[in-house]
Motif scaffolding. Structure first.
Motif, PDB file in Angstrom:
ATOM      1  N   GLY A  73      15.232  -0.677  86.792  1.00 18.18           N
ATOM      2  CA  GLY A  73      15.786   0.050  87.918  1.00 18.18           C
ATOM      3  C   GLY A  73      17.265  -0.174  88.116  1.00 18.18           C
ATOM      4  N   ASN A  74      17.939  -0.847  87.176  1.00 16.38           N
ATOM      5  CA  ASN A  74      19.369  -1.110  87.293  1.00 16.38           C
ATOM      6  C   ASN A  74      20.189   0.121  86.916  1.00 16.38           C
ATOM      7  OD1 ASN A  74      18.226  -3.954  85.775  1.00 16.38           O
ATOM      8  ND2 ASN A  74      19.202  -4.143  87.773  1.00 16.38           N
ATOM      9  N   GLY A  75      21.422   0.140  87.403  1.00  9.93           N
ATOM     10  CA  GLY A  75      22.387   1.087  86.857  1.00  9.93           C
ATOM     11  C   GLY A  75      22.913   0.587  85.527  1.00  9.93           C
ATOM     12  N   ILE A  76      23.340  -0.697  85.508  1.00  9.51           N
ATOM     13  CA  ILE A  76      23.798  -1.354  84.285  1.00  9.51           C
ATOM     14  C   ILE A  76      23.136  -2.714  84.205  1.00  9.51           C
ATOM     15  CG2 ILE A  76      25.788  -2.299  83.035  1.00  9.51           C
ATOM     16  CD1 ILE A  76      27.534  -0.218  84.436  1.00  9.51           C
ATOM     17  N   LEU A  77      22.513  -3.012  83.068  1.00  9.19           N
ATOM     18  CA  LEU A  77      21.910  -4.317  82.810  1.00  9.19           C
ATOM     19  C   LEU A  77      22.560  -4.912  81.575  1.00  9.19           C
ATOM     20  CD1 LEU A  77      19.757  -6.552  83.179  1.00  9.19           C
ATOM     21  CD2 LEU A  77      18.197  -5.135  81.826  1.00  9.19           C
ATOM     22  N   VAL A  78      23.131  -6.123  81.736  1.00  9.58           N
ATOM     23  CA  VAL A  78      23.721  -6.863  80.616  1.00  9.58           C
ATOM     24  C   VAL A  78      22.927  -8.145  80.479  1.00  9.58           C
ATOM     25  CG1 VAL A  78      25.787  -7.973  79.710  1.00  9.58           C
ATOM     26  CG2 VAL A  78      25.986  -5.873  81.065  1.00  9.58           C
ATOM     27  N   GLU A  79      22.250  -8.308  79.330  1.00 10.23           N
ATOM     28  CA  GLU A  79      21.352  -9.443  79.157  1.00 10.23           C
ATOM     29  C   GLU A  79      21.605 -10.109  77.811  1.00 10.23           C
ATOM     30  OE1 GLU A  79      16.705 -10.403  80.087  1.00 10.23           O
ATOM     31  OE2 GLU A  79      17.223  -8.419  79.339  1.00 10.23           O
ATOM     32  N   SER A  80      21.841 -11.433  77.844  1.00  8.05           N
ATOM     33  CA  SER A  80      22.064 -12.215  76.615  1.00  8.05           C
ATOM     34  C   SER A  80      23.174 -11.589  75.780  1.00  8.05           C
ATOM     35  CB  SER A  80      20.769 -12.312  75.793  1.00  8.05           C
ATOM     36  OG  SER A  80      19.747 -12.916  76.550  1.00  8.05           O
ATOM     37  N   ALA A  81      24.287 -11.291  76.427  1.00  6.87           N
ATOM     38  CA  ALA A  81      25.415 -10.630  75.768  1.00  6.87           C
ATOM     39  C   ALA A  81      26.691 -11.411  76.042  1.00  6.87           C
ATOM     40  CB  ALA A  81      25.545  -9.189  76.239  1.00  6.87           C
ATOM     41  N   ILE A  99      24.226  -3.480  89.313  1.00  7.48           N
ATOM     42  CA  ILE A  99      24.693  -4.146  88.091  1.00  7.48           C
ATOM     43  C   ILE A  99      24.038  -5.521  88.047  1.00  7.48           C
ATOM     44  CG2 ILE A  99      26.667  -5.074  86.831  1.00  7.48           C
ATOM     45  CD1 ILE A  99      28.418  -2.997  88.241  1.00  7.48           C
ATOM     46  N   GLU A 100      23.360  -5.827  86.959  1.00  7.32           N
ATOM     47  CA  GLU A 100      22.706  -7.124  86.795  1.00  7.32           C
ATOM     48  C   GLU A 100      23.141  -7.746  85.477  1.00  7.32           C
ATOM     49  OE1 GLU A 100      18.230  -9.114  86.932  1.00  7.32           O
ATOM     50  OE2 GLU A 100      18.553  -7.058  87.611  1.00  7.32           O
ATOM     51  N   VAL A 101      23.639  -8.977  85.560  1.00  4.33           N
ATOM     52  CA  VAL A 101      24.099  -9.721  84.380  1.00  4.33           C
ATOM     53  C   VAL A 101      23.248 -10.971  84.264  1.00  4.33           C
ATOM     54  CG1 VAL A 101      26.048 -10.936  83.337  1.00  4.33           C
ATOM     55  CG2 VAL A 101      26.443  -8.831  84.650  1.00  4.33           C
ATOM     56  N   VAL A 102      22.578 -11.134  83.129  1.00  4.32           N
ATOM     57  CA  VAL A 102      21.621 -12.217  82.955  1.00  4.32           C
ATOM     58  C   VAL A 102      21.913 -12.964  81.659  1.00  4.32           C
ATOM     59  CG1 VAL A 102      19.180 -12.834  82.833  1.00  4.32           C
ATOM     60  CG2 VAL A 102      19.880 -10.814  84.136  1.00  4.32           C
ATOM     61  N   SER A 103      22.033 -14.284  81.736  1.00  2.12           N
ATOM     62  CA  SER A 103      22.164 -15.153  80.553  1.00  2.12           C
ATOM     63  C   SER A 103      23.251 -14.645  79.612  1.00  2.12           C
ATOM     64  CB  SER A 103      20.822 -15.248  79.811  1.00  2.12           C
ATOM     65  OG  SER A 103      19.813 -15.738  80.669  1.00  2.12           O
ATOM     66  N   SER A 104      24.406 -14.314  80.169  1.00  2.00           N
ATOM     67  CA  SER A 104      25.510 -13.753  79.390  1.00  2.00           C
ATOM     68  C   SER A 104      26.780 -14.542  79.661  1.00  2.00           C
ATOM     69  CB  SER A 104      25.705 -12.276  79.747  1.00  2.00           C
ATOM     70  OG  SER A 104      24.553 -11.530  79.407  1.00  2.00           O
TER      71      SER A 104
END
Length: 435
Positions: A73-81, A99-104
């Motif tokens: 459901g995010n607009g932008i998801l950045v994961e492990s990046a 905007i969700e940033v995870v483990s990046s």
């Protein structure tokens, strides 16, 4: 606000199976919107690292995501990046965080406009801009409004080296606490979904700077620092009309500094040290027109609170209390057994009806004496020096009453002007996290 890791993993797997790509976005193929943005599908970057000197840039996009495209459901998801820049995007009406940033690591989010994020309770994490378990994150110059629940900006789950600077956050949260006719919170009247903090720093995050932000009309706190966060500096922010605290500290780690902020028109406390706060430096803040109190210090110790201005609070300028542990069941897993003692409160400028008050209520610990256990000295109260309080603080304290145009200070007060055991309602029961 706890991450639903299973849901996030399913989201990533669905994307991988559907596209066999690590980057799910192609802005050049999308149509242009009337606002000059390029209309785009939701963007997901997963398990990829870009060169530091050539970061991947996502910019000038308009994104919405209602209906959980690709089970996200995010607009932008950045994961492990690594090494990603998100710039000048307009993201609105998303089921999850915009905007969700995870483990990046090495992520910059700048000059974005976010409206109506977290429309449903089904999201991985509630909020506008959310950073989790990430390192070297810059969140700067963004506008976040009408986030439904969670927090407009979040740095939690062990983030390291985060800058939250010069953002404008307004009208976040769709629900407020239920209150009685006098404005005090009703027991059990705290909604599970729909309450939003302006900026939330917690979950053991460290090396965080929160500066130059404008936060207005949050349905919870303006800024919250909590849950083991350490090495956090909060300064130069303007916090207006928060429905709870201007700044809320609870169960924080070491090296917390709160200074040079303006806190205006809060419904509850201007600055609340609630449970398990110690060794915090709080200075040069201006607190005006808080309803409950300018400062409330509960089960917290050994902090330096000095050279602040507290003006026109309906309750006391400073309220100190020590409460029984029976009130901690709502903060599970945290050690909050501190006695409210060893705090140094000096050099503050107070213009308020009551300067200092010991918090009462049914869960107050019998025999506690805030004067004997804290060092309160050299404050200025309604233009007059505090005077020598001696070892026990049994000096005469001026009382100033501000009634419709102002009434002169009551000069002939021969005893300590305190309201020990006050019957005034106190809403110390709080939810640390809503997900």
């Amino acid at each position: 606000m706890r991450v639903n890791r299973f849901r996030r993993i399913c989201c990533a797997l669905a994307l991988a199976l559907a596209a066999f790509l690590t980057v799910v976005a192609n802005a050049s193929d999308n149509a242009s919107s009337d606002g000059g943005y390029t209309v785009s599908e939701p963007v997901v970057i997963s398990a990829v690292g870009y060169p530091a000197d050539e970061p991947y840039v996502i910019e000038n996009l308009e994104i919405t995501n209602v209906g959980r495209a690709n089970d996200c459901g995010n607009g932008i998801l950045v994961e492990s990046a690594a090494n990603v820049v998100i710039r000048n995007c307009y993201i609105h009406d998303t089921d999850d965080a915009a905007i969700e940033v995870v483990s990046s690591e090495n992520i910059t989010i700048e000059d974005c406009t976010i409206v109506r994020a977290t429309l449903t309770e089904e999201g991985n994490f509630w909020g506008g801009i959310v950073a989790l378990d990430s390192t070297n994150v810059v969140i700067e110059g963004n506008s976040v409004g009408s986030t439904v629940s969670g927090a407009a900006i979040v740095a939690e789950d062990g983030c390291v080296n985060v800058s939250i600077v010069d953002n404008m956050l307004e009208d976040n949260g769709s629900q407020k606490k239920e209150r009685d006719a006098e404005g005090y919170a009703v027991e059990g009247g705290y909604p599970e979904f729909g309450v939003s903090i302006g900026i939330s720093v917690g979950g053991g995050s460290q090396d965080v700077v929160v500066s130059g932000n404008s936060v207005a009309n949050s349905t919870s706190d303006g800024i919250a620092v909590k849950d083991g966060a350490r090495n956090v500096e909060v300064f130069g922010n303007v916090l207006t009309a928060s429905d709870e605290q201007g700044i809320w500290l609870v169960a924080v780690g070491e090296n917390i500094s709160i200074h040079d902020n303006r806190i205006l028109d809060t419904v509850e406390y201007g600055l609340f040290l609630e449970w398990g706060v110690e060794n915090v430096d709080i200075y040069n803040n201006d607190i005006e027109r808080s309803m409950y109190a300018g400062f409330s210090i509960v089960n917290s110790r050994n902090s330096n609170i000095h050279d602040n201005a507290v003006v026109q609070t309906r309750g006391p300028a400073f309220e100190l209390g020590y409460q029984s542990q029976a009130d901690t069941e709502y903060i599970s897993g945290l050690s909050l057994g501190f006695r409210t003692a060893g705090n140094h409160i000096w050099g503050n400028r107070i213009t308020s009806g009551i300067a200092f008050e010991q918090a009462g209520g049914g869960d107050a610990v019998a025999g506690y004496d805030m004067w004997a256990e804290n060092d309160i000295f050299d404050n200025t109260i309604n233009g007059e020096p505090q005077g020598d309080s001696g070892e026990t603080g049994d000096a005469c304290w001026p009382l100033y009453v501000g009634i419709a145009g102002g009434v002169a200070a009551l000069a002939a007060v021969a005893a300590v002007v305190l309201k020990f055991g006050s019957n005034r309602k106190h809403a110390y029961r709080r939810k640390v996290s809503s997900k």
